[in-house]
Design an enzyme around this catalytic site. Structure first.
Site, mmCIF file in Angstrom:
data_model
loop_
_atom_site.group_PDB
_atom_site.id
_atom_site.type_symbol
_atom_site.label_atom_id
_atom_site.label_comp_id
_atom_site.label_asym_id
_atom_site.label_seq_id
_atom_site.Cartn_x
_atom_site.Cartn_y
_atom_site.Cartn_z
ATOM 1 N N CYS A 69 19.000 -8.311 3.075
ATOM 2 C CA CYS A 69 20.288 -8.718 2.543
ATOM 3 C C CYS A 69 20.541 -7.965 1.251
ATOM 4 C CB CYS A 69 20.307 -10.223 2.268
ATOM 5 S SG CYS A 69 19.950 -11.256 3.719
ATOM 6 N N SER A 75 21.541 -11.386 9.134
ATOM 7 C CA SER A 75 20.924 -12.580 9.717
ATOM 8 C C SER A 75 19.704 -12.198 10.555
ATOM 9 C CB SER A 75 21.935 -13.326 10.592
ATOM 10 O OG SER A 75 23.071 -13.690 9.828
ATOM 11 N N GLY A 86 14.896 -10.525 1.864
ATOM 12 C CA GLY A 86 13.536 -10.296 2.324
ATOM 13 C C GLY A 86 13.126 -11.210 3.454
ATOM 14 N N SER A 118 7.168 -0.752 10.477
ATOM 15 C CA SER A 118 6.691 0.585 10.124
ATOM 16 C C SER A 118 5.239 0.501 9.667
ATOM 17 C CB SER A 118 7.546 1.196 9.005
ATOM 18 O OG SER A 118 7.202 0.619 7.752
#
Length: 629
Positions: free
Chosen positions: A2, A49, A73, A365
């Site tokens: 966000c 979201s 986060g 990742s």
């Protein structure tokens, strides 16, 4: 992921809306605002979201509305913390929102909250009762947070562009910050290239007192090597099994999502291990993997990613980046960065993020593996560097550098001439400078030729020197691990991935940066990380039988980008760059284009700076100039 923004003091709702609009790419799914007129406090949020799609709207308030949180986060231990908070008497209104855990966690634990969180985060908690704003950033800085205090305003935002949208805030280039950027390829926290703006460092929190306007910043955590030297070769099987368990646990924690999720897959050790762990948790044929290839064969590793995907049976997707595509991306991507970045792999990272976003909203990742387990090439250079420095007279070293400069310039990925010149360049300085100088786009001795002002090498590398001095171990591997985890990971790798992904509304999660896994790495001696001239020693042991031997035994290539050749084929920029001497940047460009020198890193950093400043000036409608020396 966000975007968050807010301020206390001068300003109005229009400023807040402009600030959050500048962050709309970070949260395309909705926005939210709060204004406390009694305290002149404004909070804004843009939402992407991911969890609890119906119940996670922000700002999020406690029961009586006296604590409000805006947050960016994911908290991976939010269920455990929720149970602990419910047992303490807190009542939750959402089904499984991790944001609400931060709200009640702040009520229960106050400023001790960040240390309890296992995840990636940046948040602001407005405490109306105590009259303060509490800010915090995660341990490694996966999520960004910037702040400024000027003209009667204390403001914060996920990106510098969010701050720049406030009408009462001013920005000028900090000349020392500019030098730090050119000396690292990134700007080490808390610095930015702007005199008026700072970034909250990873593992730090800050409290702003609304009555006194005092800002108190403190560190709540730092990656600190404390190796258990009693560990021996006999412990290796047990340690390998523990590491495997911790890594698989980390990946499993990062698979929580209420929206589609996939993985980046380069075919290297870290990303392949992440896919292996994910495939142990869910059917491989339900997993989407994504990779980027290059039209230049010396940089292309797409074959390795295809083989890894085929080995596990994932749904694999691939795109190719060529010069024409790179030309089209350079301006838009670099111009949207809220900080300049000297890492050209921002382009393929942006491209793979855009590619992945067409199918998923979250991507895992393998970031952090190279930093925690000594995976980078400089770790291989440490022993030769120590021997060279102890035996080579200074005068002879200068002669060898001049000879190396006569070598033909190769445009291939990590060519011999490139590595040799980098190696010798670093060894022109004392050991505490080796790591940052090996990475430097502009070597310290050349800074005065390029910039209007130049500081001492000690000022430019002050953060790296402090890190070197504070690392208790005398082992060069440990000191280098401390540099890469505390600086390069935070301010280059994680910054790059966050911005490239967020430009596309994609959340990324680093599979190695779990609290429990990192604590294991902190107590693991260097000999289990780097041995026999190879990094990731214990990690490779732990992954035998899980990851194909061909992946584990292949030398690391890195996410290289053929910028040397690309830059020779691009037209030179027009005009000078703020902070540079007239004609200095154009001189570098002409030398590179004519094959007289290899200035790829300096030129890319200069381009990134130029495009960033142009983007900021377009947004603000005013020229940004260099501040006073």
């Amino acid at each position: 992921m966000c975007g968050l923004a807010g301020f206390a003091g001068r300003g109005d709702r229009g400023d807040l809306i402009r600030m959050t609009t500048a962050l709309a790419h970070r949260g395309p799914d909705g926005d939210g605002f709060h204004h406390d007129p009694d305290r002149a406090v404004f909070l804004g949020h843009r939402r992407l979201s991911i969890l609890d799609l119906a119940g996670g709207h922000q700002p999020f308030f406690n029961e009586d509305g006296k604590v409000a949180v805006v947050y960016n986060g994911e908290i991976y231990n939010h269920r455990e913390l929720r149970a602990e908070l419910e047992a303490a008497g807190h009542r939750f209104k959402s089904d499984h929102s991790d944001t609400e855990v931060i709200v009640h966690g702040y009520e229960e634990w106050g400023e001790a909250l960040p240390g309890k969180l296992n995840g990636m985060f940046a948040f602001a908690a407005y405490d109306a009762v105590r009259g303060r704003i509490f800010l915090a950033r995660d341990r490694f800085g996966e999520k960004p947070l910037y702040y400024t205090q000027q003209n009667g305003v204390f403001a914060f935002a996920s990106e510098v562009t969010g701050l720049a949208a406030h009408a009462d805030l001013r920005f000028s280039i900090d000349r020392l910050g500019l030098q730090k950027f050119l000396a690292h390829g990134f700007t080490p926290a808390p610095n930015t290239i702007y005199a008026e703006c700072c970034k909250l460092p990873a593992g730090h929190a800050a409290t702003y007192d609304l009555a006194t306007r005092a800002l108190d910043i403190h560190r709540y955590w730092r990656f600190t090597l404390d190796p258990d030297e009693s560990l021996s070769a006999a412990d290796e099987p047990r340690l390998a099994e523990e590491l495997k368990h911790l890594f698989f646990q980390s990946v499993q924690r990062r698979l929580i999502s209420d929206v589609p999720l996939g993985l980046f897959l380069s075919g290297g050790v870290d990303s392949t291990a992440s896919v292996a762990a994910a495939a142990a948790c869910r059917p491989a044929d339900s997993i989407d993997t994504f990779a980027i290839g290059f039209s230049d064969p010396s940089f292309d590793e797409s074959e390795h990613s295809r083989r890894a995907a085929a080995h596990y049976g994932t749904r694999h997707h691939e795109q190719v980046l060529d010069l024409e595509t790179a030309k089209d991306l350079m301006g838009p991507v670099l111009g949207r960065l809220d900080e300049p970045l000297g890492d050209a792999s921002i382009l393929p990272t942006y491209m793979v993020s855009r590619f992945a976003r067409a199918r998923v909203t979250v991507a895992l990742s393998g970031d952090g593996g190279d930093e925690l387990f000594a995976g980078y090439d400089p770790f291989k250079a440490l022993l030769p560097a120590r021997l060279y420095a102890s035996l080579m007279p200074g005068a002879l070293h200068g002669g060898l550098r001049r000879l190396a400069d006569l070598l033909p310039i190769s445009r291939r990925n990590m060519s011999l001439d490139f590595k040799l010149k980098r190696f010798l360049g670093g060894l022109s300085y004392a050991p505490p400078f080796w790591n940052p100088v090996w990475l430097a786009p502009v070597e310290p001795k050349d800074m005065a030729d390029l910039l209007v002002d130049s500081a001492s090498i000690e000022e430019v590398y002050s953060e790296a020197l402090a890190c070197w001095a504070s690392t208790k171990s005398a082992n060069l591997i440990d000191k280098t691990l401390a540099f890469y985890t505390n600086f390069y990971l935070q301010d280059d790798i994680l910054m790059k991935v966050d911005r490239a992904a967020m430009m596309n509304g994609l959340e990324t999660r680093a599979t190695f940066l779990d609290n429990d896994l990192v604590a294991f790495c902190e107590r693991l001696p260097a000999r289990f990380k780097f041995a026999g001239g190879k990094g990731k020693y214990l990690l490779r042991k732990a992954l035998r039988g899980v990851v194909p031997d061909a992946v584990l035994d292949r030398p690391k290539k890195g996410f290289g980008v053929p910028i040397s050749r690309w830059l020779r084929e691009l037209p030179a920029p027009r005009g000078d760059i703020a902070g540079f001497k007239p004609g200095a940047f154009n001189r570098l460009w002409c030398e590179h284009a004519g094959g007289e020198a290899d200035h790829r890193l300096a030129l890319w950093s200069g381009l990134s700076l130029e495009q960033h400043l142009s983007g900021m000036e377009r947004m603000r409608g005013a020229t940004i100039t260099a501040g006073a020396a």
